[in-house]
Design a protein around this motif. Structure first.
Motif, PDB file in Angstrom:
ATOM      1  N   ALA A 150       0.826  -1.207   0.000  1.00 18.52           N
ATOM      2  CA  ALA A 150       0.000   0.000   0.000  1.00 18.52           C
ATOM      3  C   ALA A 150       0.862   1.259   0.000  1.00 18.52           C
ATOM      4  O   ALA A 150       0.551   2.235  -0.702  1.00 18.52           O
ATOM      5  N   VAL A 151       1.932   1.257   0.762  1.00 15.91           N
ATOM      6  CA  VAL A 151       2.838   2.413   0.782  1.00 15.91           C
ATOM      7  C   VAL A 151       3.449   2.627  -0.599  1.00 15.91           C
ATOM      8  O   VAL A 151       3.569   3.767  -1.075  1.00 15.91           O
ATOM      9  N   ARG A 152       3.844   1.541  -1.263  1.00 15.73           N
ATOM     10  CA  ARG A 152       4.385   1.674  -2.613  1.00 15.73           C
ATOM     11  C   ARG A 152       3.331   2.217  -3.576  1.00 15.73           C
ATOM     12  O   ARG A 152       3.616   3.104  -4.393  1.00 15.73           O
ATOM     13  N   ILE A 159      -3.029   5.002  -5.173  1.00 11.25           N
ATOM     14  CA  ILE A 159      -4.019   5.266  -4.129  1.00 11.25           C
ATOM     15  C   ILE A 159      -3.647   6.590  -3.460  1.00 11.25           C
ATOM     16  O   ILE A 159      -2.531   7.103  -3.635  1.00 11.25           O
ATOM     17  N   GLY A 160      -4.584   7.123  -2.675  1.00 18.45           N
ATOM     18  CA  GLY A 160      -4.347   8.435  -2.089  1.00 18.45           C
ATOM     19  C   GLY A 160      -3.658   8.413  -0.743  1.00 18.45           C
ATOM     20  O   GLY A 160      -2.729   9.181  -0.493  1.00 18.45           O
ATOM     21  N   SER A 161      -4.097   7.523   0.165  1.00 23.17           N
ATOM     22  CA  SER A 161      -3.542   7.502   1.514  1.00 23.17           C
ATOM     23  C   SER A 161      -3.651   6.104   2.103  1.00 23.17           C
ATOM     24  O   SER A 161      -4.406   5.260   1.605  1.00 23.17           O
ATOM     25  N   VAL A 162      -2.901   5.878   3.185  1.00 23.29           N
ATOM     26  CA  VAL A 162      -2.881   4.578   3.850  1.00 23.29           C
ATOM     27  C   VAL A 162      -3.247   4.782   5.318  1.00 23.29           C
ATOM     28  O   VAL A 162      -2.646   5.608   6.001  1.00 23.29           O
ATOM     29  N   LYS A 163      -4.230   4.037   5.794  1.00 27.32           N
ATOM     30  CA  LYS A 163      -4.576   4.050   7.212  1.00 27.32           C
ATOM     31  C   LYS A 163      -4.170   2.713   7.813  1.00 27.32           C
ATOM     32  O   LYS A 163      -4.554   1.656   7.299  1.00 27.32           O
ATOM     33  N   VAL A 164      -3.384   2.767   8.876  1.00 29.24           N
ATOM     34  CA  VAL A 164      -2.791   1.562   9.449  1.00 29.24           C
ATOM     35  C   VAL A 164      -3.525   1.161  10.725  1.00 29.24           C
ATOM     36  O   VAL A 164      -3.769   2.003  11.606  1.00 29.24           O
ATOM     37  N   TYR A 165      -3.852  -0.121  10.826  1.00 28.83           N
ATOM     38  CA  TYR A 165      -4.540  -0.686  11.987  1.00 28.83           C
ATOM     39  C   TYR A 165      -3.654  -1.737  12.641  1.00 28.83           C
ATOM     40  O   TYR A 165      -2.933  -2.462  11.939  1.00 28.83           O
ATOM     41  N   PRO A 166      -3.705  -1.869  13.969  1.00 28.80           N
ATOM     42  CA  PRO A 166      -3.033  -3.010  14.602  1.00 28.80           C
ATOM     43  C   PRO A 166      -3.547  -4.307  13.999  1.00 28.80           C
ATOM     44  O   PRO A 166      -4.710  -4.393  13.587  1.00 28.80           O
TER      45      PRO A 166
END
Length: 253
Positions: A150-152, A159-166
């Motif tokens: 996703a970061v790549r 994509i526009g942004s990444v939201k990270v979850y535990p």
């Protein structure tokens, strides 16, 4: 008791304890580290530990003449715990990567799958593939291959942004998706499919291309004999149909 006798007794006791480090599994047990928050691979249902990998590792242990013992832990610590020798092996839909091969030994992949993108098709009917996700916010689990990809994709403008979850809060990501707080969730198939079908309207719209996910069983670097024995058990299961039966039962590739 003179000093010679004391030394002899202590030496005998030391020999009895040799090779049995604190926390080591008893003879005949295969201690397996995992986390029961990852359906259909492993999860808790009605108080029981169930899932494809639970059945897979139980079958492998039996073929090795051992009794499986599943130890519940967390994704964030499991690789380090395996390095420290806390388990005989670890499993949990873990992708074999070059970085992980540097720190652990791995079985041959028992499955090679993909990363899936789940969206709310009712809320966003125009999203039909990756090309429609420019500007989208995508939820992923921390420290996973989903996160790295996703970061790549964000850096490349896909994509526009990444939201990270535990890791153990993937249900929160699906709830945020259902509520419209994020646009998509990226997760390895078949976990993505399992989670998507729990909520009406959610569906997989795309698989990330050129990012195969070979899933394997992890071991310490010092136990090549166990790796070879597990590889043989896996090969035998695929040859005699036992693996195919488990895959059909759990709906996995």
């Amino acid at each position: 008791m003179n000093w010679r006798t004391c030394v002899a007794v202590l030496s005998f006791l030391a020999l009895l304890g040799a090779g049995t480090a604190p926390g080591s599994p008893p003879p005949g047990v295969l201690r397996i580290g995992t986390y029961f928050v990852n359906p259909p691979f492993e999860y808790i249902s009605d108080g029981a530990k169930v899932g494809f990998e639970v059945d897979l590792m139980t079958e492998i242990a039996e073929r090795l003449g051992r009794r499986p013992e599943f130890v519940d832990t967390q994704w964030e610590t499991i690789l380090r715990e395996m390095q420290d020798g806390r388990y005989d092996c670890i499993v949990g839909g873990i992708t074999i990567t070059p970085a992980r091969e540097k720190i652990l030994a791995w079985s041959t992949p028992y499955m090679t799958t993909t990363l899936s993108l789940v969206v709310d098709a009712e809320r966003n009917p125009a999203i039909r593939g990756i090309a429609d996700l420019k500007g989208a916010s995508v939820g992923v689990q921390a420290a996973t291959t989903d996160y790295e990809v996703a970061v790549r994709m964000q850096a490349e403008g896909e994509i526009g942004s990444v939201k990270v979850y535990p890791f153990d809060r993937i249900e929160e990501a699906m709830a945020d998706l259902d509520a419209g707080r994020i646009t998509a969730v990226m997760k390895v198939y078949p976990v993505a499919e399992w989670l998507a079908r729990k909520t009406p309207g959610l569906r997989i719209v795309a698989q990330v291309p050129d990012e195969p996910q070979p899933l394997g069983i992890g071991f310490g670097k010092s136990d090549p004999g166990l790796v070879a024995a597990v590889d043989k058990a896996l090969a035998d299961m695929k040859r005699d149909g036992a693996y195919a039966e488990l895959a059909r039962r759990w709906g996995v590739p």
